[in-house]
Structure formats: C-alpha cells, structure tokens
Design a protein around this motif. Sequence first.
Motif, PDB file in Angstrom:
ATOM      1  N   ARG A  49       0.829  -1.129  -0.023  1.00  0.00           N
ATOM      2  CA  ARG A  49       0.074   0.017  -0.042  1.00  0.00           C
ATOM      3  C   ARG A  49       1.026   1.306   0.057  1.00  0.00           C
ATOM      4  O   ARG A  49       0.455   2.204  -0.643  1.00  0.00           O
ATOM      5  CB  ARG A  49      -0.861   0.004   1.213  1.00  0.00           C
ATOM      6  N   HIS A  50       1.807   1.221   0.760  1.00  0.00           N
ATOM      7  CA  HIS A  50       2.895   2.295   0.806  1.00  0.00           C
ATOM      8  C   HIS A  50       3.473   2.513  -0.658  1.00  0.00           C
ATOM      9  O   HIS A  50       3.483   3.771  -1.010  1.00  0.00           O
ATOM     10  CB  HIS A  50       4.186   1.982   1.708  1.00  0.00           C
ATOM     11  N   ILE A  51       3.978   1.578  -0.996  1.00  0.00           N
ATOM     12  CA  ILE A  51       4.675   1.380  -2.567  1.00  0.00           C
ATOM     13  C   ILE A  51       3.734   1.609  -3.622  1.00  0.00           C
ATOM     14  O   ILE A  51       4.191   2.575  -4.808  1.00  0.00           O
ATOM     15  CB  ILE A  51       5.582   0.182  -2.823  1.00  0.00           C
ATOM     16  N   ALA A  52       2.434   1.272  -3.660  1.00  0.00           N
ATOM     17  CA  ALA A  52       1.424   1.580  -4.539  1.00  0.00           C
ATOM     18  C   ALA A  52       1.227   3.232  -4.506  1.00  0.00           C
ATOM     19  O   ALA A  52       0.950   4.156  -5.743  1.00  0.00           O
ATOM     20  CB  ALA A  52       0.117   1.026  -4.226  1.00  0.00           C
ATOM     21  N   GLY A  53       1.268   3.678  -3.423  1.00  0.00           N
ATOM     22  CA  GLY A  53       1.112   5.355  -3.184  1.00  0.00           C
ATOM     23  C   GLY A  53       2.090   6.033  -3.910  1.00  0.00           C
ATOM     24  O   GLY A  53       1.996   7.455  -4.192  1.00  0.00           O
ATOM     25  N   LEU A  54       3.497   5.693  -4.054  1.00  0.00           N
ATOM     26  CA  LEU A  54       4.442   6.145  -4.862  1.00  0.00           C
ATOM     27  C   LEU A  54       4.324   6.021  -6.363  1.00  0.00           C
ATOM     28  O   LEU A  54       4.963   6.734  -7.198  1.00  0.00           O
ATOM     29  CB  LEU A  54       5.736   5.374  -4.647  1.00  0.00           C
ATOM     30  N   GLY A  55       3.150   5.307  -6.799  1.00  0.00           N
ATOM     31  CA  GLY A  55       2.842   5.226  -8.340  1.00  0.00           C
ATOM     32  C   GLY A  55       3.168   3.898  -8.789  1.00  0.00           C
ATOM     33  O   GLY A  55       3.928   3.911  -9.899  1.00  0.00           O
ATOM     34  N   CYS A  56       2.910   2.885  -8.188  1.00  0.00           N
ATOM     35  CA  CYS A  56       3.430   1.382  -8.720  1.00  0.00           C
ATOM     36  C   CYS A  56       2.157   0.574  -8.496  1.00  0.00           C
ATOM     37  O   CYS A  56       1.117   0.625  -7.728  1.00  0.00           O
ATOM     38  CB  CYS A  56       4.386   0.892  -7.969  1.00  0.00           C
ATOM     39  N   VAL A  57       2.021  -0.463  -9.329  1.00  0.00           N
ATOM     40  CA  VAL A  57       0.978  -1.418  -9.362  1.00  0.00           C
ATOM     41  C   VAL A  57       1.717  -2.513  -8.601  1.00  0.00           C
ATOM     42  O   VAL A  57       2.558  -3.122  -9.123  1.00  0.00           O
ATOM     43  CB  VAL A  57       0.752  -2.001 -10.823  1.00  0.00           C
ATOM     44  N   CYS A  58       1.110  -3.022  -7.583  1.00  0.00           N
ATOM     45  CA  CYS A  58       1.713  -3.998  -6.471  1.00  0.00           C
ATOM     46  C   CYS A  58       0.837  -5.345  -6.357  1.00  0.00           C
ATOM     47  O   CYS A  58      -0.193  -4.954  -6.297  1.00  0.00           O
ATOM     48  CB  CYS A  58       1.974  -3.354  -5.118  1.00  0.00           C
ATOM     49  N   LEU A  59       1.414  -6.310  -6.384  1.00  0.00           N
ATOM     50  CA  LEU A  59       0.674  -7.615  -6.582  1.00  0.00           C
ATOM     51  C   LEU A  59       1.365  -8.261  -5.420  1.00  0.00           C
ATOM     52  O   LEU A  59       2.702  -8.649  -5.287  1.00  0.00           O
ATOM     53  CB  LEU A  59       0.758  -8.498  -7.664  1.00  0.00           C
ATOM     54  N   LEU A  92       0.202  -9.923 -12.967  1.00  0.00           N
ATOM     55  CA  LEU A  92       0.822  -8.399 -12.868  1.00  0.00           C
ATOM     56  C   LEU A  92       1.137  -7.791 -14.094  1.00  0.00           C
ATOM     57  O   LEU A  92       0.396  -6.498 -14.314  1.00  0.00           O
ATOM     58  CB  LEU A  92       1.939  -8.632 -12.143  1.00  0.00           C
ATOM     59  N   ILE A  93       1.706  -8.332 -15.052  1.00  0.00           N
ATOM     60  CA  ILE A  93       1.903  -7.511 -16.353  1.00  0.00           C
ATOM     61  C   ILE A  93       0.794  -7.284 -17.120  1.00  0.00           C
ATOM     62  O   ILE A  93       0.629  -6.692 -18.071  1.00  0.00           O
ATOM     63  CB  ILE A  93       3.256  -7.883 -16.942  1.00  0.00           C
ATOM     64  N   GLN A  94      -0.226  -8.333 -16.869  1.00  0.00           N
ATOM     65  CA  GLN A  94      -1.605  -8.186 -17.756  1.00  0.00           C
ATOM     66  C   GLN A  94      -2.330  -6.993 -17.280  1.00  0.00           C
ATOM     67  O   GLN A  94      -3.336  -6.747 -18.047  1.00  0.00           O
ATOM     68  CB  GLN A  94      -2.311  -9.455 -17.604  1.00  0.00           C
ATOM     69  N   HIS A  95      -2.101  -6.497 -15.876  1.00  0.00           N
ATOM     70  CA  HIS A  95      -2.950  -5.512 -15.544  1.00  0.00           C
ATOM     71  C   HIS A  95      -2.707  -4.383 -16.669  1.00  0.00           C
ATOM     72  O   HIS A  95      -1.754  -3.917 -16.825  1.00  0.00           O
ATOM     73  CB  HIS A  95      -2.689  -4.956 -14.153  1.00  0.00           C
ATOM     74  N   PRO A  96      -3.680  -3.492 -16.908  1.00  0.00           N
ATOM     75  CA  PRO A  96      -3.772  -2.302 -17.836  1.00  0.00           C
ATOM     76  C   PRO A  96      -3.009  -1.300 -17.360  1.00  0.00           C
ATOM     77  O   PRO A  96      -2.439  -0.380 -18.048  1.00  0.00           O
ATOM     78  CB  PRO A  96      -5.213  -2.006 -18.281  1.00  0.00           C
ATOM     79  N   ALA A  97      -2.831  -1.138 -15.989  1.00  0.00           N
ATOM     80  CA  ALA A  97      -1.923  -0.004 -15.393  1.00  0.00           C
ATOM     81  C   ALA A  97      -0.503  -0.348 -15.148  1.00  0.00           C
ATOM     82  O   ALA A  97       0.428   0.361 -15.083  1.00  0.00           O
ATOM     83  CB  ALA A  97      -2.479   0.233 -13.955  1.00  0.00           C
TER      84      ALA A  97
END
Length: 249
Positions: A49-59, A92-97
């Motif tokens: 959640r912290h790293i997603a807030g930096l602008g990343c898609v996290c799985l 993860l790489i299939q996610h459009p973001a």
Amino acid sequence: MAATSHPINLEVDNETLAGTLLAPQQRMPGVLFVHGWGGSQARDMQRGRHIAGLGCVCLTFDMRGHEKTLQYRQSVTREQNLQDILAAYDRLIQHPATDPERIAVIGTSYGGYLAAILTALRPVRWLAMRVPALYWDEQWDTPKQQLERARLMEYRNSRVAPETNRALSACAAFSGDVLIVESEHDEHVPHATIMSYRAAFQRSHSMTHRIIDGADHSLSSERCQQAYTDILTSWVSEMVIGDRIGHLN
C-alpha cells in the motif's frame, strides 16, 4: 496517489491461490512481492500500500503450502512455488496499469531465492531481496519441507560459486538494480550466504546492501519491521523517481 485494491485468484496446476492487486490510476511500474517460507501476503500488503502510493502497481499473493493451501505444506516443491511466482508475475503484467518494461520483484528469504531464479525466466528491472535463503540445485522436485536443515545451514555457511547454483547464476546474469537487506542476528541466513549473493552480482546496474542492526531472520520486533519498511520504501522511491526523471530526459 490513491490506490485501489482488488482480490484476485491465481490458477496454477489446478489449484487456486489467493492474491491482492493494488494499483494506481495510470500506467506505472509493477511490483511483485514474494513472501518467505511459512509467511503470507499479509505483511507484503502493508508495504504494498505504501509503494502503490508512490505510483506503482503492486501484487501480493500466497504461495502454495501457505494460508488457504496450507494442506500442501508437506508436499509442495520449489518447482511448484516457482510456477506460483511465474503465474503471479504474468498476472501483474497483464494489468492495464502496469508497464511490463518496468517490473520490480521483492522477495523475502525463500521468496528472495525464488525471485532471483525468476529474473532468468522473466524480464525484471529491479530486484530487492531481504535475507535471501540459498538452496542447492539437487532435489529440486523434492518437497521443500523435506530438505535437511543441518545440511542447509552447512551449505549456507560456505561460499557458493554462481556457476554451481541456479539462483546465483541468475544473479550473475542480472543487469538491473539490486537491494539486499540483511539481518544482523539471522539464525537461518548467515552472513556467508549474503556474501555469496553479493559476489554473484557482477553485471548489476547498482547494488545496495543494508544491515538491520539487532534484527533476527523474521524481524520479530516492530522496530526492525519499521526499519525494513523504511529501507524498502526509500529504495523503491529512489528507483521509481529516478526512472521517471530518465523518461523525462
């Protein structure tokens, strides 16, 4: 940047693994978390959640033999868990973001070992390993739980050459950025193992090695947990921000 989370299922060898996908609103670097043996995605979700807030898609996800598939703990092999990680990576790489050319993998202990092997099978730009474990190549298809612990410790306390080990061989070929986090008082992954990993990274773009003072293998104190969170978040932030500046230039 706000992140949304979605529970997902990963289908591997007729089994269903539980995962959680956290993503921002635009195409960004992807980050795959791989927990250690006996762990789960719970701690990874907090850091995700912290790293997603930096602008990343996290799985984050639970490998076979853990949580909802605990019944396979005695029989699951390294090959099966590697297939779990490959399935998670591909999801993860299939996610459009997700930008498939900017993927980070963050692995802990057993997960760090398998994450190293993953870099030889899929494109990975950034690799972070906390207390990465090390295993010999033989008995690859033997249930992981059956590997002799005393022999493992003897193996880990020796200097292992990259050409003799699948994970270290993958490290020797890795050309991205690397973070290794060591625990000062690790009862499972000795300093010799960390040095075997460090010595293997001959082609890496950068190498960062941090030691958490007073920490054991599992980071049993909240102080040590927070120290690792700070190290990881700072490193990922540096990599992502540096990458964005590079794109702008």
